[in-house]
Design a protein around this motif. Structure first.
Motif, PDB file in Angstrom:
ATOM      1  N   PRO A  19       0.798  -1.233   0.000  1.00 32.66           N
ATOM      2  CA  PRO A  19       0.000   0.000   0.000  1.00 32.66           C
ATOM      3  C   PRO A  19       0.827   1.277   0.000  1.00 32.66           C
ATOM      4  CG  PRO A  19      -0.816  -1.554   1.644  1.00 32.66           C
ATOM      5  CD  PRO A  19       0.494  -2.085   1.162  1.00 32.66           C
ATOM      6  N   ASP A  20       1.940   1.258   0.699  1.00 30.81           N
ATOM      7  CA  ASP A  20       2.782   2.451   0.810  1.00 30.81           C
ATOM      8  C   ASP A  20       4.232   1.998   0.726  1.00 30.81           C
ATOM      9  OD1 ASP A  20       4.148   4.763   1.403  1.00 30.81           O
ATOM     10  OD2 ASP A  20       2.929   5.289   3.144  1.00 30.81           O
ATOM     11  N   CYS A  21       4.929   2.458  -0.303  1.00 28.09           N
ATOM     12  CA  CYS A  21       6.314   2.024  -0.508  1.00 28.09           C
ATOM     13  C   CYS A  21       7.230   2.447   0.634  1.00 28.09           C
ATOM     14  CB  CYS A  21       6.841   2.579  -1.835  1.00 28.09           C
ATOM     15  SG  CYS A  21       6.034   1.866  -3.293  1.00 28.09           S
ATOM     16  N   ASP A  22       6.809   3.456   1.414  1.00 25.94           N
ATOM     17  CA  ASP A  22       7.642   3.911   2.535  1.00 25.94           C
ATOM     18  C   ASP A  22       7.358   3.137   3.815  1.00 25.94           C
ATOM     19  OD1 ASP A  22       8.816   5.851   0.947  1.00 25.94           O
ATOM     20  OD2 ASP A  22       7.245   7.329   1.387  1.00 25.94           O
ATOM     21  N   GLN A  23       6.353   2.260   3.802  1.00 23.51           N
ATOM     22  CA  GLN A  23       6.005   1.497   4.986  1.00 23.51           C
ATOM     23  C   GLN A  23       6.197  -0.001   4.725  1.00 23.51           C
ATOM     24  OE1 GLN A  23       5.119   2.818   7.893  1.00 23.51           O
ATOM     25  NE2 GLN A  23       5.217   4.914   7.094  1.00 23.51           N
ATOM     26  N   PRO A  24       6.781  -0.738   5.658  1.00 22.76           N
ATOM     27  CA  PRO A  24       7.026  -2.187   5.469  1.00 22.76           C
ATOM     28  C   PRO A  24       5.753  -3.000   5.695  1.00 22.76           C
ATOM     29  CG  PRO A  24       7.841  -1.499   7.597  1.00 22.76           C
ATOM     30  CD  PRO A  24       7.342  -0.249   6.935  1.00 22.76           C
ATOM     31  N   ARG A  25       4.750  -2.805   4.837  1.00 28.58           N
ATOM     32  CA  ARG A  25       3.506  -3.560   4.947  1.00 28.58           C
ATOM     33  C   ARG A  25       3.218  -4.243   3.620  1.00 28.58           C
ATOM     34  NH1 ARG A  25      -0.985  -0.042   5.574  1.00 28.58           N
ATOM     35  NH2 ARG A  25      -2.162  -1.983   5.651  1.00 28.58           N
ATOM     36  N   LEU A  26       2.532  -5.399   3.716  1.00 24.46           N
ATOM     37  CA  LEU A  26       2.236  -6.192   2.524  1.00 24.46           C
ATOM     38  C   LEU A  26       0.817  -6.731   2.646  1.00 24.46           C
ATOM     39  CD1 LEU A  26       4.142  -6.925   0.123  1.00 24.46           C
ATOM     40  CD2 LEU A  26       4.289  -9.214   1.097  1.00 24.46           C
ATOM     41  N   GLN A  27       0.112  -6.752   1.530  1.00 24.69           N
ATOM     42  CA  GLN A  27      -1.227  -7.322   1.469  1.00 24.69           C
ATOM     43  C   GLN A  27      -1.302  -8.267   0.272  1.00 24.69           C
ATOM     44  OE1 GLN A  27      -3.901  -4.024   1.108  1.00 24.69           O
ATOM     45  NE2 GLN A  27      -3.541  -3.271   3.193  1.00 24.69           N
ATOM     46  N   VAL A  28      -2.274  -9.208   0.340  1.00 21.63           N
ATOM     47  CA  VAL A  28      -2.539 -10.090  -0.798  1.00 21.63           C
ATOM     48  C   VAL A  28      -4.028 -10.077  -1.068  1.00 21.63           C
ATOM     49  CG1 VAL A  28      -0.540 -11.600  -0.547  1.00 21.63           C
ATOM     50  CG2 VAL A  28      -2.618 -12.074   0.766  1.00 21.63           C
ATOM     51  N   ALA A  29      -4.377 -10.146  -2.345  1.00 17.89           N
ATOM     52  CA  ALA A  29      -5.768 -10.239  -2.776  1.00 17.89           C
ATOM     53  C   ALA A  29      -5.904 -11.466  -3.663  1.00 17.89           C
ATOM     54  CB  ALA A  29      -6.181  -8.976  -3.522  1.00 17.89           C
ATOM     55  N   VAL A  30      -6.967 -12.229  -3.454  1.00 21.86           N
ATOM     56  CA  VAL A  30      -7.201 -13.472  -4.196  1.00 21.86           C
ATOM     57  C   VAL A  30      -8.522 -13.364  -4.940  1.00 21.86           C
ATOM     58  CG1 VAL A  30      -7.622 -15.947  -3.981  1.00 21.86           C
ATOM     59  CG2 VAL A  30      -5.861 -14.860  -2.591  1.00 21.86           C
ATOM     60  N   LEU A  31      -8.494 -13.604  -6.256  1.00 22.49           N
ATOM     61  CA  LEU A  31      -9.687 -13.602  -7.079  1.00 22.49           C
ATOM     62  C   LEU A  31      -9.762 -14.920  -7.843  1.00 22.49           C
ATOM     63  CD1 LEU A  31      -8.326 -10.497  -7.195  1.00 22.49           C
ATOM     64  CD2 LEU A  31     -10.401 -10.061  -8.501  1.00 22.49           C
ATOM     65  N   ARG A  32     -10.918 -15.565  -7.784  1.00 21.13           N
ATOM     66  CA  ARG A  32     -11.133 -16.782  -8.567  1.00 21.13           C
ATOM     67  C   ARG A  32     -12.612 -16.880  -8.923  1.00 21.13           C
ATOM     68  NH1 ARG A  32     -11.077 -21.820  -4.311  1.00 21.13           N
ATOM     69  NH2 ARG A  32     -11.599 -20.658  -2.411  1.00 21.13           N
ATOM     70  N   SER A  33     -12.882 -17.548  -9.998  1.00 19.86           N
ATOM     71  CA  SER A  33     -14.234 -17.641 -10.542  1.00 19.86           C
ATOM     72  C   SER A  33     -15.172 -18.311  -9.541  1.00 19.86           C
ATOM     73  CB  SER A  33     -14.210 -18.434 -11.861  1.00 19.86           C
ATOM     74  OG  SER A  33     -15.517 -18.554 -12.386  1.00 19.86           O
ATOM     75  N   GLY A  34     -16.365 -17.697  -9.385  1.00 21.30           N
ATOM     76  CA  GLY A  34     -17.375 -18.268  -8.513  1.00 21.30           C
ATOM     77  C   GLY A  34     -17.201 -17.932  -7.053  1.00 21.30           C
ATOM     78  N   HIS A  35     -16.237 -17.133  -6.673  1.00 17.20           N
ATOM     79  CA  HIS A  35     -16.000 -16.772  -5.280  1.00 17.20           C
ATOM     80  C   HIS A  35     -15.848 -15.257  -5.168  1.00 17.20           C
ATOM     81  CE1 HIS A  35     -14.844 -21.014  -5.412  1.00 17.20           C
ATOM     82  NE2 HIS A  35     -15.037 -21.051  -4.086  1.00 17.20           N
ATOM     83  N   ALA A  36     -16.234 -14.725  -4.030  1.00 21.22           N
ATOM     84  CA  ALA A  36     -16.030 -13.295  -3.777  1.00 21.22           C
ATOM     85  C   ALA A  36     -14.549 -13.008  -3.571  1.00 21.22           C
ATOM     86  CB  ALA A  36     -16.822 -12.868  -2.540  1.00 21.22           C
TER      87      ALA A  36
END
Length: 288
Positions: free
Chosen positions: A53-70
């Motif tokens: 989210p912010d290159c100056d902050q050591p944070r990481l997120q993941v997003a998962v998308l697949r057919s038939g699921h939110a």
């Protein structure tokens, strides 16, 4: 044979990894895909976005998308995780999202509060002491008085202004029989309104002063009472160190005046209509 092949393709797992715009040094997309293929049962085609989210902050997120699921998204808990295990932690977080585990939602990015510090409200009451030089002109009798004054000036509420003080003024004029002198000592009072605007304090009010006048001339020395009333119009500008400078204009008239007469000639006088100009320097000695 053909049916078996179709079933195998339908059940196969594949991942599309989108790396972050500013990836950490340890991030490796092919290695992450290999970990996910090895650890995940058949789930079909999955799109995985890795987000910083912010290159100056050591944070990481993941997003998962697949057919038939939110779509699902979560923060990756990397606190205390070494770089050697960081990629494995990302893979485990993706696996949890695919398994339907309940994870903490992504933390909203912290927005710095740029609001300025609250400004202290203006004091409701102020008390000042002021010294001033004064010039008074009586056009009807051609007399000019000059002198000084001091007073205590207060704003007990934001709009009300009151002042009490004393004045000393004098005038001298040359006569055929010698000099004529007038000396005025008086108390003064002012009640009015005040408002702040454009960096100045503006005021208007009613002013009265009264006292005694000593007349010295060809006819000897005399003492007379004097009472005056005027409209006071003022403007004041604040200075550093609790000081301020102000100008006050007072057009008015004498209720009880005095005139010095020598023979058929009129000498010094304080009678009739007048205009006072007052220039003062004040010091604020209290505020509440």
């Amino acid at each position: 044979m053909i049916l078996a092949s179709l079933l195998t393709l339908a059940a196969s797992t594949s991942f599309v990894i989108e790396p972050p715009a500013c990836p950490p040094t340890w991030f490796d997309a092919p290695a992450l895909e290999a970990m996910l293929l090895a650890d995940t049962s058949s789930v079909g085609r999955v799109y995985v976005a890795v987000i910083v989210p912010d290159c100056d902050q050591p944070r990481l997120q993941v997003a998962v998308l697949r057919s038939g699921h939110a779509p699902r998204q979560a923060d990756v808990a990397l606190d205390g995780v070494s770089d050697a295990l960081a990629l494995r932690t990302v893979a485990l977080t993706v696996g949890d999202l695919l398994d339907g585990s309940t994870l903490a939602p992504p933390v909203e990015p912290v927005v710095p509060n740029r609001a300025t510090a609250p400004i202290d409200p203006a004091p409701l009451a102020t008390l000042r002491i002021e010294a001033a030089g004064e010039l008074g002109v009586y056009p009807g009798v051609a007399s000019v008085l000059y002198g000084a004054s001091a007073r205590l000036d207060a704003r007990p509420w934001s709009r009300l202004r009151v002042a009490l003080g004393g004045r000393w003024m004098t005038a001298r004029q040359r006569e055929d029989f010698g000099d004529a002198n007038l000396t005025l000592v008086a108390a003064e009072a002012l009640v009015g309104v005040a408002a702040d605007g454009a960096g100045f304090e503006w005021s208007a009010g009613a002013h009265v002063d009264g006292g005694w006048v000593a007349l010295t001339g060809a006819t000897g020395r005399h003492r007379r009472g004097l009472l005056r009333a005027a409209l006071a119009l003022g403007v004041r500008r604040a200075l550093p160190f609790d000081l301020d400078v102000g100008v006050e204009l007072r057009p008015g008239a004498t209720i009880r005046g005095v005139r010095g007469v020598a023979g058929s000639e009129e000498s010094v006088a304080a009678d009739g209509a007048f205009v006072d100009v007052r220039v003062g320097l004040g010091y604020r000695i209290g505020a509440w």
